[in-house]
Structures are given as C-alpha cells and as structure tokens.
Design a protein around this motif. Structure first.
Motif, mmCIF file in Angstrom:
data_model
loop_
_atom_site.group_PDB
_atom_site.id
_atom_site.type_symbol
_atom_site.label_atom_id
_atom_site.label_comp_id
_atom_site.label_asym_id
_atom_site.label_seq_id
_atom_site.Cartn_x
_atom_site.Cartn_y
_atom_site.Cartn_z
ATOM 1 N N LYS A 55 0.688 -1.192 0.277
ATOM 2 C CA LYS A 55 0.073 0.049 -0.008
ATOM 3 C C LYS A 55 0.737 1.395 -0.095
ATOM 4 O O LYS A 55 0.412 2.410 -0.631
ATOM 5 N N ALA A 56 2.158 1.102 0.642
ATOM 6 C CA ALA A 56 2.954 2.401 0.604
ATOM 7 C C ALA A 56 3.765 2.739 -0.423
ATOM 8 O O ALA A 56 4.599 3.567 -0.670
ATOM 9 N N GLY A 57 3.724 1.713 -1.362
ATOM 10 C CA GLY A 57 4.350 1.732 -2.806
ATOM 11 C C GLY A 57 5.450 0.749 -2.953
ATOM 12 O O GLY A 57 6.371 0.935 -3.767
ATOM 13 N N TYR A 58 5.685 0.030 -1.772
ATOM 14 C CA TYR A 58 7.031 -0.965 -2.043
ATOM 15 C C TYR A 58 6.629 -2.098 -2.919
ATOM 16 O O TYR A 58 5.583 -2.527 -2.955
ATOM 17 N N HIS A 59 7.483 -2.709 -3.336
ATOM 18 C CA HIS A 59 7.628 -3.995 -4.309
ATOM 19 C C HIS A 59 7.949 -5.237 -3.436
ATOM 20 O O HIS A 59 9.068 -5.166 -2.625
ATOM 21 N N VAL A 60 7.068 -6.119 -2.995
ATOM 22 C CA VAL A 60 7.060 -7.080 -2.089
ATOM 23 C C VAL A 60 7.041 -8.495 -2.715
ATOM 24 O O VAL A 60 6.003 -8.916 -3.642
ATOM 25 N N MET A 61 7.896 -9.497 -2.583
ATOM 26 C CA MET A 61 7.904 -10.720 -3.102
ATOM 27 C C MET A 61 7.578 -11.690 -1.926
ATOM 28 O O MET A 61 8.284 -11.600 -0.904
ATOM 29 N N PHE A 62 6.529 -12.488 -1.923
ATOM 30 C CA PHE A 62 6.052 -13.347 -0.966
ATOM 31 C C PHE A 62 6.613 -14.872 -1.130
ATOM 32 O O PHE A 62 6.848 -15.046 -2.388
ATOM 33 N N SER A 63 6.983 -15.682 -0.053
ATOM 34 C CA SER A 63 7.600 -17.052 -0.602
ATOM 35 C C SER A 63 6.866 -17.824 0.683
ATOM 36 O O SER A 63 6.388 -17.463 1.553
ATOM 37 N N GLN A 71 1.430 -17.158 -4.111
ATOM 38 C CA GLN A 71 0.763 -16.801 -5.267
ATOM 39 C C GLN A 71 -0.572 -16.179 -5.001
ATOM 40 O O GLN A 71 -1.145 -15.067 -5.302
ATOM 41 N N LYS A 72 -1.297 -16.794 -4.151
ATOM 42 C CA LYS A 72 -2.573 -16.413 -3.942
ATOM 43 C C LYS A 72 -2.642 -15.281 -3.066
ATOM 44 O O LYS A 72 -3.324 -14.075 -3.165
ATOM 45 N N LEU A 73 -1.594 -15.095 -2.114
ATOM 46 C CA LEU A 73 -1.470 -13.710 -1.240
ATOM 47 C C LEU A 73 -1.193 -12.571 -2.156
ATOM 48 O O LEU A 73 -1.568 -11.515 -2.368
ATOM 49 N N ALA A 74 -0.194 -13.105 -2.993
ATOM 50 C CA ALA A 74 0.290 -11.793 -3.810
ATOM 51 C C ALA A 74 -0.783 -11.278 -4.831
ATOM 52 O O ALA A 74 -1.052 -9.998 -5.092
ATOM 53 N N SER A 75 -1.447 -12.102 -5.546
ATOM 54 C CA SER A 75 -2.445 -12.001 -6.481
ATOM 55 C C SER A 75 -3.549 -10.967 -5.863
ATOM 56 O O SER A 75 -4.348 -10.061 -6.484
ATOM 57 N N SER A 82 4.510 -9.798 -5.527
ATOM 58 C CA SER A 82 4.794 -11.047 -6.360
ATOM 59 C C SER A 82 4.701 -12.295 -5.585
ATOM 60 O O SER A 82 5.089 -12.066 -4.116
ATOM 61 N N ALA A 83 5.277 -13.225 -6.109
ATOM 62 C CA ALA A 83 5.375 -14.639 -5.305
ATOM 63 C C ALA A 83 6.659 -15.381 -5.931
ATOM 64 O O ALA A 83 6.850 -15.364 -7.025
ATOM 65 N N GLY A 84 7.478 -16.223 -5.254
ATOM 66 C CA GLY A 84 8.380 -16.857 -5.463
ATOM 67 C C GLY A 84 8.901 -18.156 -4.358
ATOM 68 O O GLY A 84 8.009 -18.174 -3.593
ATOM 69 N N THR A 85 9.890 -18.555 -4.714
ATOM 70 C CA THR A 85 10.410 -19.553 -3.713
ATOM 71 C C THR A 85 11.175 -18.795 -2.688
ATOM 72 O O THR A 85 11.511 -17.490 -3.018
ATOM 73 N N PRO A 86 11.425 -19.441 -1.688
ATOM 74 C CA PRO A 86 12.192 -18.610 -0.531
ATOM 75 C C PRO A 86 13.511 -18.223 -1.121
ATOM 76 O O PRO A 86 13.959 -17.061 -0.793
ATOM 77 N N GLU A 87 14.279 -18.930 -1.883
ATOM 78 C CA GLU A 87 15.448 -18.481 -2.252
ATOM 79 C C GLU A 87 15.375 -17.232 -3.456
ATOM 80 O O GLU A 87 16.378 -16.439 -3.273
ATOM 81 N N GLU A 88 14.353 -17.216 -4.106
ATOM 82 C CA GLU A 88 13.746 -16.221 -5.057
ATOM 83 C C GLU A 88 13.680 -14.905 -4.077
ATOM 84 O O GLU A 88 13.955 -13.882 -4.411
#
Length: 241
Positions: A55-63, A71-75, A82-88
């Motif tokens: 909401k504050a404008g940051y790019h966040v990748m969940f894993s 993916q469900k959370l990110a969408s 976005s979503a990825g593996t823990p390594e990503e």
C-alpha cells in the motif's frame, strides 16, 4: 502566421504535458528508490505487513513452501506484489522479512544464509515452547534476536514487528497522532535505519531500544511484549530516554 492566442494555447498545453511527464517520472523514480522486500512466509504476519508495505508503494515478493499459497496472497495485493520460492525472495529483497514459526529458523538459515550475507534481515518471529520445542528454550535464555543472528551469520538481523499482534497492527496502522509505537533493535546502523523507515511506511512510529541484545525487552515474557502505546509510553515502559 499563427494567432497569438493559439500560440499561447499550444505553449500552455505543451507545458502541462511536460509537467505531467515530469511528475510521473518523479513518481517512478521514487518507487524505484524504495528498498525491495522479500518475505519468507505467506501467513498472517507476512500478509499483514506485506499488505501495508505494498500500500505504501514498496515491491514485495512473498514466498512459502507452497508456491500456491504465496501466489494467492500476492495476487490479492496488486501489481506491486509477487510470489516466488524462498530462495527467490531472499535474492529479491534489499530487506528480507522472516515471518515463519520460530522452530523453522534453523532450517531457513541453513538454506538461505549464503543469499542473505550483508542484507538486512527483519525478524518478526516469536518463540513459544508449546509450538517450537527446544529452540524456544534457547531463545528464552539467550534472547530471540541473538539466537536468530546465530543462524544467519553475515546477515544484519533486526528485531521488529514481533511485539504486537497482527490484528492490532492491521487496525491501528496510520491512526491519528499519536501513532502506535513499534520497538526495533539491531547492531547494524544502516539496517536499523532501513527498518525504521519500514515501520514509518507501515503507519507506525519506531522506537529503537538499542543493540540486537536489547530486543529481549520486547520478546515474550518481558515488559515490552504486547505493549500497545505511543512513543512516549513505550520509552517510559521500557526505561528508555
């Protein structure tokens, strides 16, 4: 020859267009200058904090162990998530949030420590003996901050966002002044400052308690745990100046 009035209209239109483009460019540059956030986890802690930062404008990748959950959370949070593996997620984040059960800390550390050296690792976890087993006893004895740091050598661990329930944070974010205070502790000044900015971006006021060892003040069983107050109240309750 173009009439004076028409020339003025064209000039004003051009200036307006240039102004709009400049504003858009500034907005893009501002968003690009924000740290990226990789999240290890996709549960309540990850979703609450991640949504505030998106909401504050940051790019966040969940894993998560299940990419589907991430993916469900990110969408649900829009294009900045976005979503990825823990390594990503570990590679993606300038700051990496630990949002897993405390018993998972040793395993997460073993897998990700090569990717997290030199990075800010925001530890929002808590230990509970009934859930986490023997490592909870170690964290209770040595302090959760120092215990987490043991499993992430070379990373800059900062404790924060662990002392107040996520449902409270979700409802109290960006409340009118005085805002809710969030205690923060860490050894690396640059990483502490980064986390302080994330606290502010989420809609709270940071209170740095000192080095990582001082995070014991706001872990389970200690005075700052579940303390819901403003900066003055938190400092008073923890005996800070």
């Amino acid at each position: 020859m173009m009439p004076v009035i028409k020339r003025r209209h064209v000039l004003l239109t051009g200036l307006t267009l240039l102004s709009s483009l400049a504003a858009a460019s500034t907005s893009v540059r501002a968003a690009d200058s924000l740290p990226t956030i990789g999240v290890i986890g996709s549960g309540h802690v990850a979703g609450t904090l991640g949504s505030l930062w998106v909401k504050a404008g940051y790019h966040v990748m969940f894993s998560a162990r299940s990419l589907t959950d991430a993916q469900k959370l990110a969408s649900s949070l829009g294009p900045n998530a976005s979503a990825g593996t823990p390594e990503e997620a570990a590679r993606f984040g300038t700051v990496v949030l630990l949002a897993v059960p405390y018993r998972a800390i040793p395993d997460v550390g073993q897998k990700l420590v090569p990717l997290l050296r030199g990075k800010t690792v925001l530890d929002a976890t808590n230990f509970y003996p009934f859930r986490d087993g023997s490592i909870a006893s170690v964290a209770d004895r040595d302090g959760a901050g120092l215990t987490t740091q043991h499993y992430f050598p070379g990373a800059h661990v900062v404790r924060g966002f662990n002392s107040i329930d996520m449902s409270v944070l979700a409802s109290e974010a960006d409340r009118s002044s005085p805002r809710l205070a969030i205690p923060v502790a860490g050894d690396d000044p640059a990483s502490v400052q980064r986390v302080e900015e994330l606290v502010k971006a989420a809609g709270f006021d940071p209170v740095t308690t000192g080095p990582l060892s001082s995070s014991v003040l706001f872990q389970p069983g200690h005075p700052g745990f579940e303390m819901q107050t403003d900066v003055a109240g938190l400092k008073s309750g923890l005996g800070l100046r």
